[in-house]
Design a protein around this motif. Structure first.
Motif, short mmCIF file in Angstrom:
data_model
loop_
_atom_site.label_atom_id
_atom_site.label_comp_id
_atom_site.label_asym_id
_atom_site.label_seq_id
_atom_site.Cartn_x
_atom_site.Cartn_y
_atom_site.Cartn_z
N TYR A 128 5.06 68.70 -9.47
CA TYR A 128 4.82 68.94 -10.89
C TYR A 128 3.53 69.71 -11.08
O TYR A 128 2.55 69.50 -10.36
CB TYR A 128 4.75 67.61 -11.66
CG TYR A 128 6.09 66.92 -11.71
CD1 TYR A 128 7.05 67.31 -12.64
CD2 TYR A 128 6.42 65.93 -10.80
CE1 TYR A 128 8.29 66.71 -12.67
CE2 TYR A 128 7.67 65.32 -10.82
CZ TYR A 128 8.59 65.72 -11.75
OH TYR A 128 9.83 65.13 -11.78
N ASP A 129 3.56 70.60 -12.07
CA ASP A 129 2.35 71.33 -12.45
C ASP A 129 1.45 70.47 -13.33
O ASP A 129 0.24 70.66 -13.34
CB ASP A 129 2.74 72.62 -13.18
CG ASP A 129 3.55 73.53 -12.29
OD1 ASP A 129 2.99 74.01 -11.29
OD2 ASP A 129 4.74 73.73 -12.57
N ALA A 130 2.05 69.52 -14.04
CA ALA A 130 1.29 68.62 -14.90
C ALA A 130 2.07 67.34 -15.11
O ALA A 130 3.30 67.33 -15.06
CB ALA A 130 1.00 69.28 -16.26
N VAL A 131 1.33 66.26 -15.33
CA VAL A 131 1.93 64.97 -15.66
C VAL A 131 1.26 64.48 -16.93
O VAL A 131 0.02 64.41 -16.99
CB VAL A 131 1.75 63.94 -14.53
CG1 VAL A 131 2.30 62.58 -14.94
CG2 VAL A 131 2.40 64.42 -13.25
N VAL A 132 2.06 64.17 -17.95
CA VAL A 132 1.56 63.57 -19.18
C VAL A 132 1.86 62.08 -19.04
O VAL A 132 3.01 61.67 -19.05
CB VAL A 132 2.25 64.16 -20.43
CG1 VAL A 132 1.72 63.49 -21.69
CG2 VAL A 132 2.06 65.67 -20.48
N ARG A 167 6.69 73.04 -14.38
CA ARG A 167 7.43 71.78 -14.37
C ARG A 167 6.47 70.66 -14.76
O ARG A 167 5.40 70.50 -14.16
CB ARG A 167 8.01 71.53 -12.99
CG ARG A 167 8.91 70.35 -12.95
CD ARG A 167 9.52 70.19 -11.56
NE ARG A 167 10.66 69.31 -11.68
CZ ARG A 167 11.90 69.66 -11.45
NH1 ARG A 167 12.19 70.87 -11.06
NH2 ARG A 167 12.87 68.79 -11.60
N VAL A 168 6.86 69.87 -15.76
CA VAL A 168 6.03 68.81 -16.31
C VAL A 168 6.80 67.49 -16.26
O VAL A 168 8.00 67.45 -16.51
CB VAL A 168 5.64 69.12 -17.77
CG1 VAL A 168 4.83 68.00 -18.38
CG2 VAL A 168 4.87 70.43 -17.85
N LEU A 169 6.07 66.42 -15.95
CA LEU A 169 6.63 65.08 -15.98
C LEU A 169 5.98 64.32 -17.13
O LEU A 169 4.75 64.24 -17.21
CB LEU A 169 6.37 64.36 -14.66
CG LEU A 169 6.80 62.90 -14.58
CD1 LEU A 169 8.29 62.74 -14.84
CD2 LEU A 169 6.42 62.32 -13.22
N VAL A 170 6.79 63.80 -18.04
CA VAL A 170 6.30 63.02 -19.18
C VAL A 170 6.64 61.55 -18.90
O VAL A 170 7.81 61.21 -18.69
CB VAL A 170 6.96 63.47 -20.51
CG1 VAL A 170 6.53 62.57 -21.65
CG2 VAL A 170 6.61 64.93 -20.80
N VAL A 171 5.60 60.70 -18.88
CA VAL A 171 5.79 59.29 -18.55
C VAL A 171 5.27 58.43 -19.69
O VAL A 171 4.08 58.46 -20.02
CB VAL A 171 5.02 58.93 -17.25
CG1 VAL A 171 5.33 57.49 -16.85
CG2 VAL A 171 5.35 59.89 -16.13
#
Length: 71
Positions: free
Chosen positions: A61-65, A18-22
């Motif tokens: 989240y596993d990663a946040v961009v 799960r990734v969050l793109v901000v």
């Protein structure tokens, strides 16, 4: 003739990352999110800091961009 292998047990299959793109620019945020979804990731997006913080309260989240210039 050999028998087909049974499907893997659900616990043995890796969970979707799960990734969050901000980013406050939708022309950057949306194509990046679409690309990550096509790659099989679960993607949420945020266009501002308030939405970012709300999503972080709701999900892991596993990663946040993150756009480092986010206002």
């Amino acid at each position: 003739m050999t028998a087909a292998a049974p499907p893997p047990h659900p616990a043995a299959t890796p969970a979707r990352l799960r990734v969050l793109v901000v980013d406050d620019h939708p022309r950057i945020r949306e194509p990046l999110a679409a690309f990550l979804r096509r790659e099989g990731l679960a993607v949420d997006t945020a266009g501002d800091a308030r939405t970012l913080l709300s999503l972080l309260d709701l999900h892991r989240y596993d990663a946040v961009v993150l756009d480092v210039m986010l206002p």
